[in-house]
Motif scaffolding. Structure first.
Motif, PDB file in Angstrom:
ATOM      1  N   GLU A 112     -10.282  -5.706   4.209  1.00 13.30           N
ATOM      2  CA  GLU A 112      -9.211  -5.087   3.423  1.00 13.30           C
ATOM      3  C   GLU A 112      -8.781  -3.789   4.117  1.00 13.30           C
ATOM      4  O   GLU A 112      -9.604  -2.923   4.420  1.00 13.30           O
ATOM      5  N   TYR A 113      -7.480  -3.684   4.391  1.00 10.27           N
ATOM      6  CA  TYR A 113      -7.008  -2.444   5.032  1.00 10.27           C
ATOM      7  C   TYR A 113      -5.538  -2.201   4.744  1.00 10.27           C
ATOM      8  O   TYR A 113      -4.695  -3.078   4.953  1.00 10.27           O
ATOM      9  N   THR A 114      -5.235  -1.027   4.245  1.00 12.10           N
ATOM     10  CA  THR A 114      -3.868  -0.527   4.128  1.00 12.10           C
ATOM     11  C   THR A 114      -3.882   0.901   4.657  1.00 12.10           C
ATOM     12  O   THR A 114      -4.728   1.711   4.251  1.00 12.10           O
ATOM     13  N   ALA A 115      -2.996   1.205   5.580  1.00 15.34           N
ATOM     14  CA  ALA A 115      -2.983   2.513   6.237  1.00 15.34           C
ATOM     15  C   ALA A 115      -2.757   3.649   5.237  1.00 15.34           C
ATOM     16  O   ALA A 115      -2.057   3.480   4.231  1.00 15.34           O
ATOM     17  N   VAL A 116      -3.328   4.805   5.526  1.00 14.42           N
ATOM     18  CA  VAL A 116      -3.176   5.983   4.674  1.00 14.42           C
ATOM     19  C   VAL A 116      -1.709   6.360   4.528  1.00 14.42           C
ATOM     20  O   VAL A 116      -1.259   6.774   3.450  1.00 14.42           O
ATOM     21  N   SER A 117      -0.941   6.182   5.599  1.00 10.33           N
ATOM     22  CA  SER A 117       0.483   6.519   5.563  1.00 10.33           C
ATOM     23  C   SER A 117       1.244   5.669   4.559  1.00 10.33           C
ATOM     24  O   SER A 117       2.240   6.111   3.981  1.00 10.33           O
ATOM     25  N   VAL A 118       0.782   4.443   4.334  1.00  8.38           N
ATOM     26  CA  VAL A 118       1.403   3.554   3.353  1.00  8.38           C
ATOM     27  C   VAL A 118       0.935   3.902   1.946  1.00  8.38           C
ATOM     28  O   VAL A 118       1.728   3.955   0.995  1.00  8.38           O
ATOM     29  N   LEU A 119      -0.359   4.174   1.808  1.00  9.69           N
ATOM     30  CA  LEU A 119      -0.916   4.517   0.500  1.00  9.69           C
ATOM     31  C   LEU A 119      -0.384   5.846  -0.024  1.00  9.69           C
ATOM     32  O   LEU A 119      -0.431   6.104  -1.235  1.00  9.69           O
ATOM     33  N   ALA A 120       0.144   6.678   0.876  1.00 11.02           N
ATOM     34  CA  ALA A 120       0.691   7.977   0.462  1.00 11.02           C
ATOM     35  C   ALA A 120       1.955   7.827  -0.384  1.00 11.02           C
ATOM     36  O   ALA A 120       2.402   8.782  -1.013  1.00 11.02           O
ATOM     37  N   GLY A 121       2.533   6.617  -0.379  1.00  7.80           N
ATOM     38  CA  GLY A 121       3.678   6.347  -1.236  1.00  7.80           C
ATOM     39  C   GLY A 121       5.026   6.817  -0.732  1.00  7.80           C
ATOM     40  O   GLY A 121       5.830   7.318  -1.531  1.00  7.80           O
ATOM     41  N   PRO A 122       5.328   6.652   0.568  1.00  5.52           N
ATOM     42  CA  PRO A 122       6.671   7.008   1.052  1.00  5.52           C
ATOM     43  C   PRO A 122       7.717   6.100   0.417  1.00  5.52           C
ATOM     44  O   PRO A 122       7.387   5.033  -0.122  1.00  5.52           O
ATOM     45  N   ARG A 123       8.985   6.485   0.512  1.00  2.98           N
ATOM     46  CA  ARG A 123      10.044   5.743  -0.180  1.00  2.98           C
ATOM     47  C   ARG A 123      10.191   4.320   0.340  1.00  2.98           C
ATOM     48  O   ARG A 123      10.693   3.447  -0.373  1.00  2.98           O
ATOM     49  N   TRP A 124       9.765   4.056   1.592  1.00  2.00           N
ATOM     50  CA  TRP A 124       9.936   2.732   2.164  1.00  2.00           C
ATOM     51  C   TRP A 124       8.786   1.782   1.826  1.00  2.00           C
ATOM     52  O   TRP A 124       8.786   0.626   2.250  1.00  2.00           O
ATOM     53  N   ALA A 125       7.808   2.268   1.075  1.00  2.00           N
ATOM     54  CA  ALA A 125       6.628   1.454   0.788  1.00  2.00           C
ATOM     55  C   ALA A 125       6.513   1.120  -0.699  1.00  2.00           C
ATOM     56  O   ALA A 125       6.921   1.890  -1.567  1.00  2.00           O
ATOM     57  N   ASP A 126       5.953  -0.058  -0.971  1.00  2.43           N
ATOM     58  CA  ASP A 126       5.633  -0.457  -2.341  1.00  2.43           C
ATOM     59  C   ASP A 126       4.390   0.287  -2.829  1.00  2.43           C
ATOM     60  O   ASP A 126       3.557   0.722  -2.026  1.00  2.43           O
ATOM     61  N   PRO A 127       4.214   0.367  -4.156  1.00  2.00           N
ATOM     62  CA  PRO A 127       2.935   0.830  -4.701  1.00  2.00           C
ATOM     63  C   PRO A 127       1.870  -0.247  -4.487  1.00  2.00           C
ATOM     64  O   PRO A 127       2.167  -1.357  -4.050  1.00  2.00           O
ATOM     65  N   GLN A 128       0.648   0.069  -4.854  1.00  2.00           N
ATOM     66  CA  GLN A 128      -0.406  -0.934  -4.819  1.00  2.00           C
ATOM     67  C   GLN A 128      -0.174  -1.950  -5.943  1.00  2.00           C
ATOM     68  O   GLN A 128       0.363  -1.624  -7.009  1.00  2.00           O
ATOM     69  N   ILE A 129      -0.569  -3.185  -5.710  1.00  2.00           N
ATOM     70  CA  ILE A 129      -0.399  -4.245  -6.704  1.00  2.00           C
ATOM     71  C   ILE A 129      -1.059  -3.870  -8.030  1.00  2.00           C
ATOM     72  O   ILE A 129      -0.589  -4.228  -9.109  1.00  2.00           O
ATOM     73  N   SER A 130      -2.161  -3.118  -7.957  1.00  2.00           N
ATOM     74  CA  SER A 130      -2.934  -2.785  -9.159  1.00  2.00           C
ATOM     75  C   SER A 130      -2.258  -1.757 -10.066  1.00  2.00           C
ATOM     76  O   SER A 130      -2.667  -1.581 -11.217  1.00  2.00           O
ATOM     77  N   GLU A 131      -1.219  -1.075  -9.577  1.00  2.00           N
ATOM     78  CA  GLU A 131      -0.575  -0.054 -10.391  1.00  2.00           C
ATOM     79  C   GLU A 131       0.184  -0.690 -11.547  1.00  2.00           C
ATOM     80  O   GLU A 131       0.954  -1.653 -11.353  1.00  2.00           O
ATOM     81  N   SER A 132      -0.008  -0.151 -12.731  1.00  2.00           N
ATOM     82  CA  SER A 132       0.511  -0.754 -13.955  1.00  2.00           C
ATOM     83  C   SER A 132       2.035  -0.804 -14.014  1.00  2.00           C
ATOM     84  O   SER A 132       2.606  -1.691 -14.653  1.00  2.00           O
ATOM     85  N   ASN A 133       2.698   0.149 -13.372  1.00  2.00           N
ATOM     86  CA  ASN A 133       4.169   0.197 -13.440  1.00  2.00           C
ATOM     87  C   ASN A 133       4.856  -0.579 -12.318  1.00  2.00           C
ATOM     88  O   ASN A 133       6.057  -0.470 -12.133  1.00  2.00           O
ATOM     89  N   PHE A 134       4.072  -1.361 -11.562  1.00  2.00           N
ATOM     90  CA  PHE A 134       4.624  -2.103 -10.428  1.00  2.00           C
ATOM     91  C   PHE A 134       4.571  -3.593 -10.721  1.00  2.00           C
ATOM     92  O   PHE A 134       3.499  -4.192 -10.806  1.00  2.00           O
ATOM     93  N   SER A 135       5.746  -4.199 -10.902  1.00  2.00           N
ATOM     94  CA  SER A 135       5.834  -5.640 -11.182  1.00  2.00           C
ATOM     95  C   SER A 135       6.867  -6.264 -10.251  1.00  2.00           C
ATOM     96  O   SER A 135       8.010  -6.529 -10.642  1.00  2.00           O
TER      97      SER A 135
END
Length: 350
Positions: free
Chosen positions: A98-121
């Motif tokens: 399992e790997y997602t880069a820190v730059s992606v997890l930081a939540g820039p505008r070009w990236a989705d949230p994590q699947i587990s986030e409640s407000n992301f469908s």
């Protein structure tokens, strides 16, 4: 979600058929995208799907998506042998990293949230607001809430460096001209006898490999706009130009990108950033400057993600990033240009 409402068996059969095919068709004249690494068309459109089917793997089409370490990291993928790439091959002990880069997890505008986030469908297999989540290769499956790479296993789950779950859409402008001598005559290859075609190549800063200029399609952006923008940024350094220089570049690019062009490829890309849950797709388009007059008025200058830029002779000796060599071969084929010194392989398809 559309992806979740499909039955497993139906989706599997659909994918097997869609991914194993290579469709070639010609079109008439008609109006015609991780981080951010409208013209008339009259020509050929080739949907050359360079990927493995769900039942098995083509070891030449799903190689770079299984390489280690993962780009920009020390992460090693779980090893996936050729015979176990396809999802229909049972593999109970499959244990991807399992790997997602820190730059992606930081939540820039070009990236989705994590699947587990409640407000992301996310609406997979659909147009999700301004974000295109449809794949150019047809429907993909959703497993445990995550999209599944239609080309097979990669040894890594998560998103790696890619911003979107599922397909990450890019656009690659292939700008070509004929190689000419000092008198302006086309130069032919001494063995094949065919004219030599050149294209604008950049040297990527991230990996040092030569590649076609290109980048990600912004949400809501037309492919045609992405093609022109990315070529300007990476091959002409337009981001660092003055307002007046930008206007001049824009005018010249408008002339080039308004000419006849060929849609060379649309679909999955064997990219080293791909994971089991996120993958690259692209639309590669060839804009050809027949006389060379338009490109002669533009000065190549590397910018943005490019470290270097230059004209490169097209041949089977090219070693390029991801699936770019295959796209360039298709251009040579369509333009009836030199590709190989071996007459048995010269421009006979992939």
């Amino acid at each position: 979600m559309a992806g979740r409402s499909l039955g497993q068996a139906v989706a599997t059969v659909s994918l097997s058929v869609a991914l194993a095919s290579v469709a070639v068709r010609s079109l008439g004249c008609r109006g015609v995208p991780a981080s951010r690494n409208s013209f008339l068309s009259c020509g050929f459109h080739r949907d050359a799907i360079i990927m493995s089917g769900s039942n098995g793997a083509n070891e030449n089409s799903h190689n770079k998506a299984r390489t280690s370490p993962y780009p920009g990291s020390k992460v090693e993928r779980s090893q996936v042998p050729n015979e176990k790439v396809g999802w229909l091959v049972e593999w109970q002990d499959y244990n991807p990293v399992e790997y997602t880069a820190v730059s992606v997890l930081a939540g820039p505008r070009w990236a989705d949230p994590q699947i587990s986030e409640s407000n992301f469908s996310p609406k997979f297999n659909e147009k999700d607001g301004h974000v295109e989540r449809k794949s150019q290769n047809g429907l993909y499956e959703i497993e445990n809430g995550r999209p599944r790479n239609p080309a097979g296993r990669t040894g890594l789950v998560g998103r790696g460096l890619l911003g979107r779950w599922g397909p990450n859409h890019a656009a690659d402008p292939i700008i070509t001209r004929w190689k000419r001598d000092d008198s302006g005559n086309k130069i032919t290859h001494p063995v094949s006898g065919k004219c030599i075609l050149q294209f604008v190549a950049i040297k990527r800063k991230d990996c040092g490999e030569w590649a076609i200029p290109g980048g990600m399609v912004d949400p809501g952006e037309k492919i045609s706009a992405t093609l022109k923008r990315e070529f300007g940024e990476e091959a002409l350094n337009s981001l660092q130009k003055s307002s007046a220089e930008k206007r001049e570049i824009e005018e010249k690019l408008h002339t080039l990108f308004s000419q006849e062009h060929l849609v060379i490829y649309k679909g999955y890309v064997d990219d080293p950033r791909n994971t089991d849950n996120a993958w690259m797709e692209t639309e590669a388009v060839n804009y050809h400057d027949e006389t060379g007059d338009t490109m002669d008025k533009l000065t190549l200058e590397a910018g943005d993600d490019a470290g270097k830029v230059k004209w490169v002779d097209i041949s089977d000796q090219l070693k390029l990033y991801a699936s770019h060599s295959q796209f360039i071969k298709l251009v040579a084929e369509k333009r009836d240009a030199h590709w190989s010194e071996d007459p048995a392989t010269d421009n006979h398809g992939l």
